[in-house]
Design an enzyme around this catalytic site. Sequence first.
Site, PDB file in Angstrom:
ATOM      1  N   ASP A 396      33.309  47.662  -5.525  1.00  0.00           N
ATOM      2  CA  ASP A 396      34.683  47.930  -5.943  1.00  0.00           C
ATOM      3  C   ASP A 396      35.093  49.247  -5.293  1.00  0.00           C
ATOM      4  O   ASP A 396      34.241  50.099  -5.025  1.00  0.00           O
ATOM      5  CB  ASP A 396      34.743  48.046  -7.467  1.00  0.00           C
ATOM      6  CG  ASP A 396      36.085  48.563  -7.950  1.00  0.00           C
ATOM      7  OD1 ASP A 396      37.111  47.977  -7.580  1.00  0.00           O
ATOM      8  OD2 ASP A 396      36.091  49.570  -8.682  1.00  0.00           O
ATOM      9  N   LYS A 397      36.382  49.417  -5.009  1.00  0.00           N
ATOM     10  CA  LYS A 397      36.810  50.661  -4.376  1.00  0.00           C
ATOM     11  C   LYS A 397      37.036  51.784  -5.385  1.00  0.00           C
ATOM     12  O   LYS A 397      36.322  52.777  -5.405  1.00  0.00           O
ATOM     13  CB  LYS A 397      38.094  50.450  -3.561  1.00  0.00           C
ATOM     14  CG  LYS A 397      38.531  51.719  -2.819  1.00  0.00           C
ATOM     15  CD  LYS A 397      39.864  51.541  -2.128  1.00  0.00           C
ATOM     16  CE  LYS A 397      41.030  51.622  -3.097  1.00  0.00           C
ATOM     17  NZ  LYS A 397      41.239  52.995  -3.650  1.00  0.00           N
ATOM     18  N   THR A 398      38.032  51.580  -6.238  1.00  0.00           N
ATOM     19  CA  THR A 398      38.464  52.659  -7.132  1.00  0.00           C
ATOM     20  C   THR A 398      37.411  52.965  -8.183  1.00  0.00           C
ATOM     21  O   THR A 398      37.032  52.105  -8.971  1.00  0.00           O
ATOM     22  CB  THR A 398      39.791  52.281  -7.823  1.00  0.00           C
ATOM     23  OG1 THR A 398      40.745  51.931  -6.827  1.00  0.00           O
ATOM     24  CG2 THR A 398      40.306  53.434  -8.657  1.00  0.00           C
ATOM     25  N   THR A 545      39.017  45.189  -3.676  1.00  0.00           N
ATOM     26  CA  THR A 545      39.958  46.096  -4.333  1.00  0.00           C
ATOM     27  C   THR A 545      41.292  45.429  -4.618  1.00  0.00           C
ATOM     28  O   THR A 545      41.695  44.487  -3.924  1.00  0.00           O
ATOM     29  CB  THR A 545      40.187  47.358  -3.476  1.00  0.00           C
ATOM     30  OG1 THR A 545      41.121  48.211  -4.131  1.00  0.00           O
ATOM     31  CG2 THR A 545      40.748  46.989  -2.106  1.00  0.00           C
ATOM     32  N   GLY A 546      41.966  45.921  -5.629  1.00  0.00           N
ATOM     33  CA  GLY A 546      43.312  45.467  -5.932  1.00  0.00           C
ATOM     34  C   GLY A 546      44.358  46.242  -5.162  1.00  0.00           C
ATOM     35  O   GLY A 546      45.540  45.904  -5.198  1.00  0.00           O
ATOM     36  N   LYS A 573      38.832  37.968  -8.404  1.00  0.00           N
ATOM     37  CA  LYS A 573      37.688  38.749  -7.936  1.00  0.00           C
ATOM     38  C   LYS A 573      36.387  37.941  -7.998  1.00  0.00           C
ATOM     39  O   LYS A 573      35.564  38.001  -7.085  1.00  0.00           O
ATOM     40  CB  LYS A 573      37.560  40.041  -8.736  1.00  0.00           C
ATOM     41  CG  LYS A 573      38.589  41.094  -8.334  1.00  0.00           C
ATOM     42  CD  LYS A 573      38.204  42.474  -8.815  1.00  0.00           C
ATOM     43  CE  LYS A 573      39.121  43.521  -8.213  1.00  0.00           C
ATOM     44  NZ  LYS A 573      38.718  44.892  -8.570  1.00  0.00           N
ATOM     45  N   ASP A 592      33.245  49.155 -11.741  1.00  0.00           N
ATOM     46  CA  ASP A 592      33.339  49.967 -12.954  1.00  0.00           C
ATOM     47  C   ASP A 592      34.494  49.597 -13.862  1.00  0.00           C
ATOM     48  O   ASP A 592      34.587  50.102 -14.964  1.00  0.00           O
ATOM     49  CB  ASP A 592      33.476  51.448 -12.592  1.00  0.00           C
ATOM     50  CG  ASP A 592      34.862  51.775 -12.044  1.00  0.00           C
ATOM     51  OD1 ASP A 592      35.439  50.906 -11.363  1.00  0.00           O
ATOM     52  OD2 ASP A 592      35.355  52.883 -12.297  1.00  0.00           O
ATOM     53  N   ASP A 596      36.638  44.215 -13.007  1.00  0.00           N
ATOM     54  CA  ASP A 596      35.422  43.889 -12.267  1.00  0.00           C
ATOM     55  C   ASP A 596      34.460  43.021 -13.083  1.00  0.00           C
ATOM     56  O   ASP A 596      33.502  42.477 -12.536  1.00  0.00           O
ATOM     57  CB  ASP A 596      34.685  45.173 -11.865  1.00  0.00           C
ATOM     58  CG  ASP A 596      35.505  46.041 -10.931  1.00  0.00           C
ATOM     59  OD1 ASP A 596      36.207  45.467 -10.080  1.00  0.00           O
ATOM     60  OD2 ASP A 596      35.451  47.266 -11.062  1.00  0.00           O
TER      61      ASP A 596
END
Length: 708
Positions: A396-398, A545-546, A573, A592, A596
């Site tokens: 996940d990115k964020t 990522t969103g 996802k 996180d 997710d």
Amino acid sequence: MMEFKHTHDGSKKAQQRVKHPLHHEHHPGHGGMTFEGGGGRGRRDHEPSGAHKHTDMVADFRRRFWISLAATVPILALSPMIQRFLGLGDALRFPGDIWLLFALSSFVYAFGGYPFLKGIAAELGKRRPGMMTLIAVAITTAYAYSAAVVFGLRGEVFFWELATLVDIMLLGHWVEMKSVAGASRALEELARLMPSEAHLLREDGSTVDVPLSELEAGRRVVVKPGEKVPADGDVVEGETSVDEAMLTGESKPVSKKEGDTVIGGSVNGEGSLTVEIKRTGKDSYLSQVVDLVRRAQASKSRTQDLSDRAAMWLTLIAIGAGLLTLIGWLAAAERGFSFALERMVTVMVITCPHALGLAVPLVVAMSTAISARNGLLIRDRAAFERARKIQAVVFDKTGTLTEGRFGVTDTLALGSGGLDEAGVLRYAAAVESRSEHSIAKGITAAAPGDLPPVEGFKAIPGQGAEGRVEGREIKIVSPGYLEERGIGIDDERAERLSAEGKTVVYLLIDGRPAGALALADIVRPESKAAVGRLKEMGVQCLMLTGDNRAVAEQVAAELGLDDFFAEVLPRDKAAKIKEVQDRGLVVAMVGDGVNDAPALAQADVGIAIGAGTDVAVEAADIVLVRSDPLDAVAIVGLARATYRKMVQNLAWATGYNAVAIPLAAGVLFQAGIVLSPALGAVLMSLSTVIVAVNARLLKVGEAKGDGL
């Protein structure tokens, strides 16, 4: 501060993305969720009982082990074979001692052996004999033969062997189950995102606090600054920015005004909203996430345990070797039936070594302890074993690859106001220091030194903030603010930064543009090292990522990722993880956020950042306490080292049978070499010690850098 909805193309897409899932058709077959307050007081229509069942089983094995161990002490003291082995002669003998030995052994067989006797029925019912079958065959053979000896059959009793085997196996299963995570509590944690009450708006304009269970579609609620939105609905009055990162994965706060949709569980920013409720309970967006988690977890496959596979073969070997031994000695007609029967029993008992019961659990216990000391919490042992096969890691990115907070990446002086870049940042930070907005915090954190005081601070709902600094009127505003007032900015640098997916805000001094600041989610310094090390291990690295494509592309290029998925809806996802799995890859997901959770459950190995939301932690197989992407590398390395130790232990625990079984069967009887039950006990003890020592050596691998 505010969400800058006109900063780049992805902003409007973000607003569209939060609307679509709300209209997703609900499938009643999966059950819904009713929220009756925060703090974990949510109630589900279908509550899983796996966690309670797991806890009860751990407690049951612990209780049976300690009680059986207490009964084993007098069994050892009363066993003639043990007495002779220790050179005690008849010192401990007394009238009726054999019957007391029989009674105690019968208790251990029935009470301590119950899980294995029950397990053999289940395994045979599935036609998949494993460890339970092997243990049940061994203890039943030892008990039945020894009982026959008590009632007159010529031979030696194996009650001591029965009791110690039961104890060791109970201990092994207890240790093993303690290391296995309980059933996921992800669905319970989702309910905690909701507030406990809502401010219901009456017809006379007053409000009354009511529990969420009383909310209905069509009613209106007031959401004050900083509060959580109590249900899905449409804004009918007010303007603000809403933090939806925990739900949609969108790292930037989203601007909301009349007509926009808000999601239950998202956090309101600086403005007050009046929301008309559209969906509650099972029809809500959050409940759909619940449904996704439930289905993904239900479809997760499980690999067969190594020790079960070894036990299946040993079961066949034990029965086959035992029968061949009996038939062989009967055919030889040299020593009679009792001798042939004793040889058969010795073979079948020795074939189930105590070491096999500890071979895997001891390594698991050691790897769990090592991982815990390094901030890696293993919740699902089967998933951890699968981690050695990981071929692709989807991050996940964020909040995972990035810190989940905005930081200033570029500062531009536009000429008006006579400020340089440091001056632009200083004035902007002075005003933003009075705001609690995430972007405001990023600007304030970037400014060095003391900031000048601010007079008359005021938020501009959804568009910025303003105040008076050193006698000058200062505003920090979004591009939308400039557009609405016809203030033009002709600067290619700002346009380029916006095209890169960065959030650009403008500094106005006395109404004229004086500067611009570009902000972006800060990439963790450890992320690039983690990606590099995983690639060295032959693992592909991807990002999910969103956020919009421009933001995702920039982060992917900076980290050297193999691939990325951008603008992914939370409900999609898990499908993206499945898409990677369909490439034939064993996939780990590292995330996180609540959004997710379905992806963590769908992945072969779900890894949660411990600092993230509780639902992500509960949906995951492994938790990274330190929120460090390098720990994902550690997981793969430790899993591979652990598997090597398992294989070594299983090889020893089963391999010594290649020597012990023929000797127990009496193949060298003519040469005067027969493996007595007492010597067999010594060999089994030695095997157990070797397995235990080898498991302890797993920490040597840690020192040599097996992923840690």
